[in-house]
Design a protein around this motif. Structure first.
Motif, PDB file in Angstrom:
ATOM      1  N   PRO A  12       0.837  -1.201   0.000  1.00 19.92           N
ATOM      2  CA  PRO A  12       0.000   0.000   0.000  1.00 19.92           C
ATOM      3  C   PRO A  12       0.871   1.249   0.000  1.00 19.92           C
ATOM      4  CG  PRO A  12       0.069  -0.982   2.189  1.00 19.92           C
ATOM      5  CD  PRO A  12       0.743  -1.958   1.269  1.00 19.92           C
ATOM      6  N   HIS A  13       0.373   2.303  -0.614  1.00 23.71           N
ATOM      7  CA  HIS A  13       1.140   3.544  -0.603  1.00 23.71           C
ATOM      8  C   HIS A  13       0.260   4.723  -0.206  1.00 23.71           C
ATOM      9  CE1 HIS A  13      -0.586   4.324  -4.634  1.00 23.71           C
ATOM     10  NE2 HIS A  13      -0.311   5.589  -4.382  1.00 23.71           N
ATOM     11  N   ILE A 210      -0.460  15.560  18.159  1.00 24.24           N
ATOM     12  CA  ILE A 210       0.938  15.746  17.791  1.00 24.24           C
ATOM     13  C   ILE A 210       1.355  14.514  17.004  1.00 24.24           C
ATOM     14  CG2 ILE A 210       3.305  15.978  18.637  1.00 24.24           C
ATOM     15  CD1 ILE A 210       1.657  18.424  19.270  1.00 24.24           C
ATOM     16  N   GLY A 211       1.950  14.713  15.855  1.00 25.35           N
ATOM     17  CA  GLY A 211       2.367  13.555  15.065  1.00 25.35           C
ATOM     18  C   GLY A 211       3.028  13.971  13.767  1.00 25.35           C
ATOM     19  N   LYS A 218       2.591   4.930   9.035  1.00 25.76           N
ATOM     20  CA  LYS A 218       2.985   3.538   9.267  1.00 25.76           C
ATOM     21  C   LYS A 218       2.166   2.921  10.389  1.00 25.76           C
ATOM     22  CE  LYS A 218       7.647   3.337   7.374  1.00 25.76           C
ATOM     23  NZ  LYS A 218       9.053   2.922   7.610  1.00 25.76           N
ATOM     24  N   ASP A 219       1.850   3.724  11.386  1.00 27.02           N
ATOM     25  CA  ASP A 219       1.012   3.234  12.473  1.00 27.02           C
ATOM     26  C   ASP A 219      -0.395   2.902  11.970  1.00 27.02           C
ATOM     27  OD1 ASP A 219       0.502   2.812  15.401  1.00 27.02           O
ATOM     28  OD2 ASP A 219      -0.921   4.444  15.055  1.00 27.02           O
ATOM     29  N   PHE A 221      -1.285   2.265   8.604  1.00 25.61           N
ATOM     30  CA  PHE A 221      -1.377   1.374   7.444  1.00 25.61           C
ATOM     31  C   PHE A 221      -0.298   0.301   7.385  1.00 25.61           C
ATOM     32  CE2 PHE A 221      -3.200   5.520   6.226  1.00 25.61           C
ATOM     33  CZ  PHE A 221      -4.515   5.104   6.021  1.00 25.61           C
ATOM     34  N   GLY A 222       0.520   0.190   8.428  1.00 24.40           N
ATOM     35  CA  GLY A 222       1.509  -0.879   8.489  1.00 24.40           C
ATOM     36  C   GLY A 222       2.894  -0.435   8.064  1.00 24.40           C
ATOM     37  N   ASP A 223       3.890  -1.173   8.517  1.00 23.61           N
ATOM     38  CA  ASP A 223       5.281  -0.816   8.248  1.00 23.61           C
ATOM     39  C   ASP A 223       5.667  -0.919   6.775  1.00 23.61           C
ATOM     40  OD1 ASP A 223       5.815  -0.220  10.869  1.00 23.61           O
ATOM     41  OD2 ASP A 223       6.514  -2.242  11.375  1.00 23.61           O
ATOM     42  N   LYS A 224       4.881  -1.675   5.988  1.00 23.14           N
ATOM     43  CA  LYS A 224       5.222  -1.843   4.576  1.00 23.14           C
ATOM     44  C   LYS A 224       4.671  -0.729   3.688  1.00 23.14           C
ATOM     45  CE  LYS A 224       5.793  -6.876   4.570  1.00 23.14           C
ATOM     46  NZ  LYS A 224       5.384  -8.148   3.926  1.00 23.14           N
ATOM     47  N   VAL A 225       3.949   0.200   4.282  1.00 26.39           N
ATOM     48  CA  VAL A 225       3.395   1.288   3.479  1.00 26.39           C
ATOM     49  C   VAL A 225       4.528   2.112   2.867  1.00 26.39           C
ATOM     50  CG1 VAL A 225       3.246   3.017   5.331  1.00 26.39           C
ATOM     51  CG2 VAL A 225       1.637   3.099   3.421  1.00 26.39           C
TER      52      VAL A 225
END
Length: 263
Positions: A12-13, A210-211, A218-219, A221-225
């Motif tokens: 995913p992107h 805050i972010g 990544k939080d 949609f996952g670390d592979k985004v």
């Protein structure tokens, strides 16, 4: 490369749209016309989300409205969530862009707000007399020379201008109230043109958390985004003649706009 290989599911992107600088119609400013191709491509790229990377002191209210409306229209048509990430500042028209996001993330040092409308100019009464020049103006229509800087200021012109500014301010307030419905602090007047920093802006409902862009996405949609970036393309060569002068003036105005926020 996965997205070019048949039958292999791509990671995913998130499509990242960079919104930086003043908002207006000069060659160096953000406008709906200059950003439209990038915004359209970002939503066509089939992302899991669109992230707006914002650092803007504001500018034209109409261009702010057009850019924001384009983002919202595509988000709703394609059912794609939009997240705003404010960097240095999202003030005035810059905040108008920020509320195009379903959620607004800021840094602890981000400056947010300035929900107001301003008109500024110079009074040059008597300047031409000092250099021996005579200005000749002919109009059809009593309001065509309203606020002429070479004539003494008229109370009727000022009253008319204040009415126009109030109308635009009402539009701005209605838009923010609608986009941030149920989130704004009802006990605080947020529409005075004031600004707030970091956590205070969150307390007042002008922002959500805050972010920063990459860890938040990544939080969600996952670390592979992955991330694909889109933004306004500047011309390779500036046009000659008056355009160079206009761009130089626009650059000074943009720096002055940032300076109002200590940037």
């Amino acid at each position: 490369m996965k997205r070019y290989i048949p039958f292999v599911k791509a990671d995913p992107h998130v499509a990242v749209i960079r919104l930086q600088g003043g908002i207006g119609t000069s060659a160096r400013a953000m406008s709906d016309r200059s950003l439209a191709p990038s915004i359209e491509k970002a939503f066509r790229s089939k992302p899991v989300a669109v992230a707006l990377e914002i650092s803007s002191p504001g500018g034209s209210p109409v261009q702010s409205s057009l850019i924001s409306a384009r983002i919202r229209r595509l988000a709703e048509e394609k059912n794609i969530p939009v997240f705003s990430f404010v960097e240095d500042v999202a003030a005035s028209g810059g905040y108008w862009l920020a509320v195009a996001g379903d959620e607004i993330f800021i840094d602890r040092g981000s400056i947010v707000g300035s929900i107001g409308v301003i008109s500024a100019g110079f009074g040059l009464t008597g300047t031409l007399d000092k250099i021996g020049a005579e200005r000749r103006v002919y109009t059809a229509g009593e309001s065509k020379s309203m606020l002429d800087p070479f004539q003494p200021e008229k109370p009727s012109d000022v009253k008319r201008l204040r009415g126009l500014l109030d109308n635009m301010h009402d539009y701005f307030k209605d838009h923010i109230t609608s986009r941030r419905a149920g989130k704004l602090d009802p006990a605080t007047d947020l529409f005075t043109g004031d600004i707030w920093v970091g956590r205070k802006a969150i307390e007042l409902g002008l922002a959500d958390q805050i972010g920063h862009l990459v860890p938040v996405m990544k939080d969600r949609f996952g670390d592979k985004v992955t991330f694909r970036r889109f933004g306004q393309k500047k011309p390779l060569f500036s046009r000659l003649g008056m355009q160079i002068v206009e761009d130089a003036v626009a650059g000074l105005e943009e720096r002055a706009a940032y300076a109002r926020f200590g940037l």
